[in-house]
Each structure stands twice: as structure tokens, then as C-alpha cells.
Design a protein around this motif. Sequence first.
Motif, mmCIF file in Angstrom:
data_model
loop_
_atom_site.group_PDB
_atom_site.id
_atom_site.type_symbol
_atom_site.label_atom_id
_atom_site.label_comp_id
_atom_site.label_asym_id
_atom_site.label_seq_id
_atom_site.Cartn_x
_atom_site.Cartn_y
_atom_site.Cartn_z
ATOM 1 N N MET A 174 0.829 -1.204 0.000
ATOM 2 C CA MET A 174 0.000 0.000 0.000
ATOM 3 C C MET A 174 0.865 1.256 0.000
ATOM 4 O O MET A 174 0.569 2.228 -0.718
ATOM 5 C CB MET A 174 -0.921 0.006 1.217
ATOM 6 N N THR A 175 1.944 1.232 0.782
ATOM 7 C CA THR A 175 2.821 2.395 0.862
ATOM 8 C C THR A 175 3.447 2.711 -0.487
ATOM 9 O O THR A 175 3.408 3.851 -0.967
ATOM 10 C CB THR A 175 3.929 2.158 1.906
ATOM 11 N N VAL A 176 4.044 1.701 -1.123
ATOM 12 C CA VAL A 176 4.748 1.967 -2.383
ATOM 13 C C VAL A 176 3.769 2.281 -3.508
ATOM 14 O O VAL A 176 4.072 3.097 -4.396
ATOM 15 C CB VAL A 176 5.675 0.793 -2.769
ATOM 16 N N ILE A 177 2.593 1.672 -3.468
ATOM 17 C CA ILE A 177 1.613 1.910 -4.529
ATOM 18 C C ILE A 177 1.066 3.338 -4.444
ATOM 19 O O ILE A 177 1.000 4.055 -5.457
ATOM 20 C CB ILE A 177 0.486 0.869 -4.450
ATOM 21 N N MET A 178 0.686 3.765 -3.256
ATOM 22 C CA MET A 178 0.153 5.117 -3.114
ATOM 23 C C MET A 178 1.220 6.169 -3.414
ATOM 24 O O MET A 178 0.956 7.170 -4.094
ATOM 25 C CB MET A 178 -0.388 5.321 -1.701
ATOM 26 N N THR A 179 2.446 5.934 -2.946
ATOM 27 C CA THR A 179 3.518 6.897 -3.213
ATOM 28 C C THR A 179 3.844 6.951 -4.701
ATOM 29 O O THR A 179 4.069 8.034 -5.265
ATOM 30 C CB THR A 179 4.784 6.530 -2.411
ATOM 31 N N GLY A 180 3.889 5.787 -5.347
ATOM 32 C CA GLY A 180 4.173 5.750 -6.780
ATOM 33 C C GLY A 180 3.116 6.477 -7.594
ATOM 34 O O GLY A 180 3.432 7.205 -8.542
ATOM 35 N N ALA B 178 6.712 -0.877 -7.329
ATOM 36 C CA ALA B 178 6.630 0.586 -7.419
ATOM 37 C C ALA B 178 6.822 1.056 -8.851
ATOM 38 O O ALA B 178 6.146 1.984 -9.310
ATOM 39 C CB ALA B 178 7.675 1.222 -6.506
ATOM 40 N N PHE B 179 7.741 0.430 -9.574
ATOM 41 C CA PHE B 179 7.966 0.821 -10.966
ATOM 42 C C PHE B 179 6.720 0.560 -11.808
ATOM 43 O O PHE B 179 6.310 1.402 -12.615
ATOM 44 C CB PHE B 179 9.159 0.055 -11.545
#
Length: 282
Positions: free
Chosen positions: A80-86, A161-162
Motif C-alpha cells: 500500500m505504501t509503495v503503490i500510493m507513493t508511486g 513501485a515501478f
Amino acid sequence: MTAISVSVPERSVRHDARAVKVVLHREMLRFVNDRTRMLSMLLQPVLWLFVMGTGLGSLVQGSIPGVDFRTFMYPGMISMTVIMTGMFSAGSIVWDREFGFLREMLVAPISRGAIVVGKCLGGAIVASGQGVVILAMAGLVGVPYSPGLMLTLLVEMFVAAFAVTAFGVMLAARMKNMQSFFGLMQMAIMPMMFLSGAMFPLANLPSWLHVLTVVNPMTYAVDPMRQAVFSAIDAPAQVNAMLNPGVRWFDWQVPVPVELGMVALMGLVLLGLGIVQFRRTD
């Protein structure tokens, strides 16, 4: 009048690589200087992990002896963290368009593909850096600080994330305002997060829900992280089968390398689509 000659550097791989580096560097500076955004991106997964995870864990404690339910939720909160930040990093394209900076980049003598690649790499690195903060909380939820596990999760975070940043860039390439982008982002990301197994086990699901989780691309980003975490803890076999069943296509369990390969391939395809969309942007 004396004519003034203006020399424009010829496009080359080296020239485009420098453009990628500049765009990437700008994305990182923008994120580091925006502390409010950094904190807001961390708040939601931390609340889910420590508040919701603790509450739900008290309900299922008897059925999963020896495992903290927050340990199960931990890989999902990393995702969730990397998806929202990305996705928020990708949304900066719309912000740049609204304030005119994007037009300056588009008229620069560089490939538009270089701008997209820089955005995607910058977003992936920023999201992975944000995920490192969640990694640092591993011991609080019963996940060991094993160097091998941390490195594995870091690589899997970057791949996820990419892919999601490339997805966001593809969506943002033709958007005219932030409201439209964030509305579309919520409509796309939230169902994928809820159907990825980030918050509930994939075992013993109703057939219709199982089909939705299998066709959800985000599932293949969350499952490798969960399998990495459960391989590092001492969970009873019955509990492991319940909380970490993996992803199955009929009777075949999809191996982790295949899942990561699918996510990486999806990221490259979305990157290509984003470049095509960007080239059509005025």
C-alpha cells in the motif's frame, strides 16, 4: 542586425540518459522537500497495520496460533505504501501541466520517452524509499530483521513501485487537472488493493472472489512479499496454509519468480504505453 546562431545538441542515447537523470533527480528533490506528503503517505498504512491489524487480530487470535495477524498484514501495508507513493509521484505530471512546467520539458531538445522513463524511475525510487520506513517497523510486528529478507522485500518493492508508477504515468499523460487524476486513481487503485489479498488471506475464498483476486495484477505484487515474510518466520504448517496459500491457477501454484516477472513485464508494457501517450501530448 547580426544573426545569432543557436546550437541545439543532437539527440543521442547519452543525451537522453542525462535527461532521465535530471528528471529523476527533480522527482527525488520534490519528494524530500515535501515533508507533509511524506508523512501523509505513511499515516494510512501505519493506521491500517497497528490499529486495524490489532483490532482484527483480537478477533482471529484463536484460529491462527503462533502468528500475529499484523505479521500477515505487514506485506500488504508495504505494498500500500509503495503503490500510493508511486501513484502520487506519477500525478506530478498533471501538476506540472497545470503550472506550465511540463510544456518547458516538452519543448526541450530531449526525447519525450526520456521524460517518462525519468518519471517512472524517480517514482519507483521515491516509493521504495518510503517503503524502507515500513521495513524499519518489521520488528514491531514479529518480522525478523534478516538481511536476506530485507533485501528481497526491497527488490520486490521496487518492481511493484515501478509498475504502478508506469501505470500512473500512463493515466496522467492526458489528464488536464489534478481532480480528474485523483478521482481516476482512487477508482483504479482502491479496488485493486482490496482484491490483492493485502488485508485478507487468499485461501478458501468464494469462487467469484477468487477469480477477481487472480485477475487482479496487484495480487502478484503482494503475494511475493508475503511469501518472503512467511519463509522467515516460524509459523505452524496449518496457519501457513491458511494465511499464505499463494496464488493458484486451477491446481497450479504460481511460483514467485513468475509473479515478479509478470509484474516487471506489466511495468515495461505500461511504460511503453505511457511513452506513446506522452508523445501525443501537446
